[in-house]
Design an enzyme around this catalytic site. Structure first.
Site, PDB file in Angstrom:
ATOM      1  N   ASN A   1     -33.934  -9.273  -2.168  1.00 14.20           N
ATOM      2  CA  ASN A   1     -32.955  -9.122  -2.898  1.00 14.20           C
ATOM      3  C   ASN A   1     -32.788  -7.821  -3.904  1.00 14.20           C
ATOM      4  O   ASN A   1     -33.942  -7.178  -4.232  1.00 14.20           O
ATOM      5  CB  ASN A   1     -32.974 -10.399  -3.933  1.00 14.20           C
ATOM      6  N   ILE A   2     -31.734  -7.743  -4.597  1.00 11.68           N
ATOM      7  CA  ILE A   2     -31.768  -6.537  -5.597  1.00 11.68           C
ATOM      8  C   ILE A   2     -31.936  -7.075  -6.696  1.00 11.68           C
ATOM      9  O   ILE A   2     -32.068  -8.055  -7.275  1.00 11.68           O
ATOM     10  CB  ILE A   2     -29.972  -6.528  -5.723  1.00 11.68           C
TER      11      ILE A   2
ATOM     12  N   CYS B   1     -22.012   3.252  -2.458  1.00 12.52           N
ATOM     13  CA  CYS B   1     -23.290   3.084  -1.668  1.00 12.52           C
ATOM     14  C   CYS B   1     -22.999   3.775  -0.366  1.00 12.52           C
ATOM     15  O   CYS B   1     -22.337   4.790  -0.411  1.00 12.52           O
ATOM     16  CB  CYS B   1     -23.731   1.618  -1.479  1.00 12.52           C
TER      17      CYS B   1
END
Lengths: 205, 303
Positions: free
Chosen positions: B211-212, B236
């Protein structure tokens, strides 16, 4: 700030929960919890927005935008609720009729005519109408046509214009006819008065 | 080139159709001059269609290229309308020149290319002409959009997008959400344009348990919504997932309903929306960033 409301039972701002009690409750500001932007809502440029037809749940959100003008791209009138909302908050509602002779006989599949595109764009290039929302039923094709033509005026390359248009068209994808209309649109037809153009347009033309 | 058949076609073309070709070219220039340069750069079939020859047999670019006389004449005509195609003459002058051409039109076409253009004479008109639509095409990055105020989002900007970002958006900062090193040409562009880079390397919500980190997102948000950094571009790789998560969290700071946040996320992530990203947006703990933002009076984020 509090607008003038009549004690009218079918007033659109009735709070469903309190309707049975006595007083109609007017929603004049965004509830603290969550606010709901209209379908397909997105900022286009500073103070210029696009969306599908706003409904009552979106009104608190629209108030945040402090709209001065809404351009409605259809032959038929929008929901009464929206008309009354615009009245109540002194928002100019501009109709860019698709087919002036068609009356109420509006076919949502009809594209926009050059005339209606130009009339919408004239409002868009004039900063006096800002903040401004451009919308149609679903905020897909008609709104996409007008915004696409605006991007052409701004000198965007066609691939980027098409990509943006298709981002809003949902699972059925874009319509070739809309894209042809955007490509063929003669950008010289919209006169731009530099004294009245929004800042972002000044750097683009 | 080596094929004699091709040569044959060219010869035949030159014999019979030069006149017609030139007429068509003039005709198109007059009606549709804005599109010609683009057309000349585009696919041969399209060009051929434009000339009303839909046989698919002629390679017009090559024909023009291989015949010196024809090439010269075509270039001459193009120069009349596209002064900016000739090195050393600015766009605005091109606009003015274009107007002159418009006025004198045919007689001007017969004149010599070397005729000196009198800049003084037309300076007064420049204001009016600048109001006309620009000639120069700009190329926004893929998946480019406004988010709110002066916050923008997009995929990875490439050299062809630089002028758009510098001149149209007038960027002050770029926030990149990938861990990889930023490309040299982008860095050079940013140095030239005086754009500041903020890098927050996120690995994305690809798999469960990858996960971020929320902290990282909080520091990224702190930079993104800080008006001192605006106009800022968040990107991104494709502008879909990591950017979508960050924008989703900005929307939470704006108190958007989750349904509409997800709707927006999916619009930009299409056709590759990830359930885990949406989950991440929903579960992100906004307390800390809200506290910071309130202290610094960044809320509500100005439209």
């Amino acid at each position: 700030m509090e607008p003038d409301y009549e004690e009218d039972d079918d007033h659109v701002y009735i709070n469903e929960e309190t309707e049975l009690g006595r007083e109609n409750v007017v929603i004049s500001h965004a509830p603290r919890a969550r606010i709901v932007p209209p379908l397909n809502f997105c900022p286009v440029e500073r103070y210029l927005y696009r969306s599908g037809q706003p409904s009552t749940v979106n009104f608190p959100f629209l108030l945040d935008l402090k709209l001065k003008t809404i351009i409605w791209l259809a032959n038929e009138e929008p929901q009464d609720a929206l008309l009354e909302f615009c009245d109540a908050h002194a928002i100019q509602l501009q109709f860019a009729t698709i087919n002036p002779d068609g009356g109420e006989d509006d076919n949502p599949w009809d594209g926009l005519t050059e005339h209606s595109i130009i009339s919408a764009l004239r409002t868009i290039v004039n900063v006096e109408s800002y903040p401004l929302l451009v919308c149609c039923g679903m905020g897909r094709h008609r709104t996409g046509t007008v915004i696409g033509c605006l991007r052409r005026i701004m000198g965007w390359n066609l691939a980027s214009v098409s990509e943006e248009y298709r981002r809003f068209t949902g699972s059925r994808g874009g319509r070739i006819l809309v894209e042809l209309l955007i490509e063929a649109f003669d950008t010289q037809l919209v006169e731009i008065d530099r004294a009245k153009a929004p800042q972002w347009l000044l750097t683009a033309v | 080139m080596e094929a004699t058949g091709e040569r044959h076609k060219v010869k035949w073309f030159n014999g019979g159709m030069v006149q017609r070709m030139e007429d068509r070219l003039r005709d198109i220039l007059e009606r549709d001059s804005n599109n010609l340069l683009r057309l000349l750069k585009s696919e041969d079939e399209e060009l051929e269609l434009k000339f009303g020859l839909d046989t698919g047999a002629y390679d017009l670019h090559r024909m023009i290229d291989e015949d010196a006389g024809m090439k010269m004449r075509v270039e001459e005509i193009i120069k009349r309308f596209y002064i900016d195609a000739v090195p050393g003459i600015s766009n605005r002058e091109a606009q003015r020149e274009k107007e002159v051409t418009g006025q004198k039109n045919t007689e001007k076409l017969e004149e010599d290319v070397d005729d000196v253009y009198d800049a003084e004479e037309h300076r007064g008109k420049s204001d009016a002409i600048r109001q006309e639509t620009c000639e120069e095409e700009v190329i926004p990055p893929e998946n480019f959009s406004h988010v709110v105020g002066e916050i923008y989002r997009s995929s990875f900007p490439r050299p062809e997008n630089f002028s758009f970002l510098q001149q149209r958006i007038k960027l002050k900062s770029i926030m990149v959400l990938i861990p990889e090193e930023y490309p040299q040409e982008n860095l050079e562009f940013m140095a030239r344009a005086g754009i500041k880079l903020f890098q927050f390397g996120m690995s994305g919500n690809k798999e469960p348990f990858v996960n971020i980190p929320s902290d990282l997102l909080t520091s990224a948000l702190e930079v993104a919504i800080n008006p001192e950094n605006h106009p800022v571009l968040i990107h991104c790789n494709r502008g879909k997932h990591r950017t979508g998560c960050l924008v989703g969290c900005i929307r939470r700071l704006q108190n958007w309903s989750l349904t509409m946040i997800f709707d927006e996320y999916r619009r930009f992530a299409f056709p590759k929306a990830r359930a885990l990203d949406q989950q991440f947006i929903e579960m992100y703990d906004e307390d800390k960033i809200k506290r910071i933002a309130q202290e610094k009076q960044w809320l509500p984020i100005q439209w």
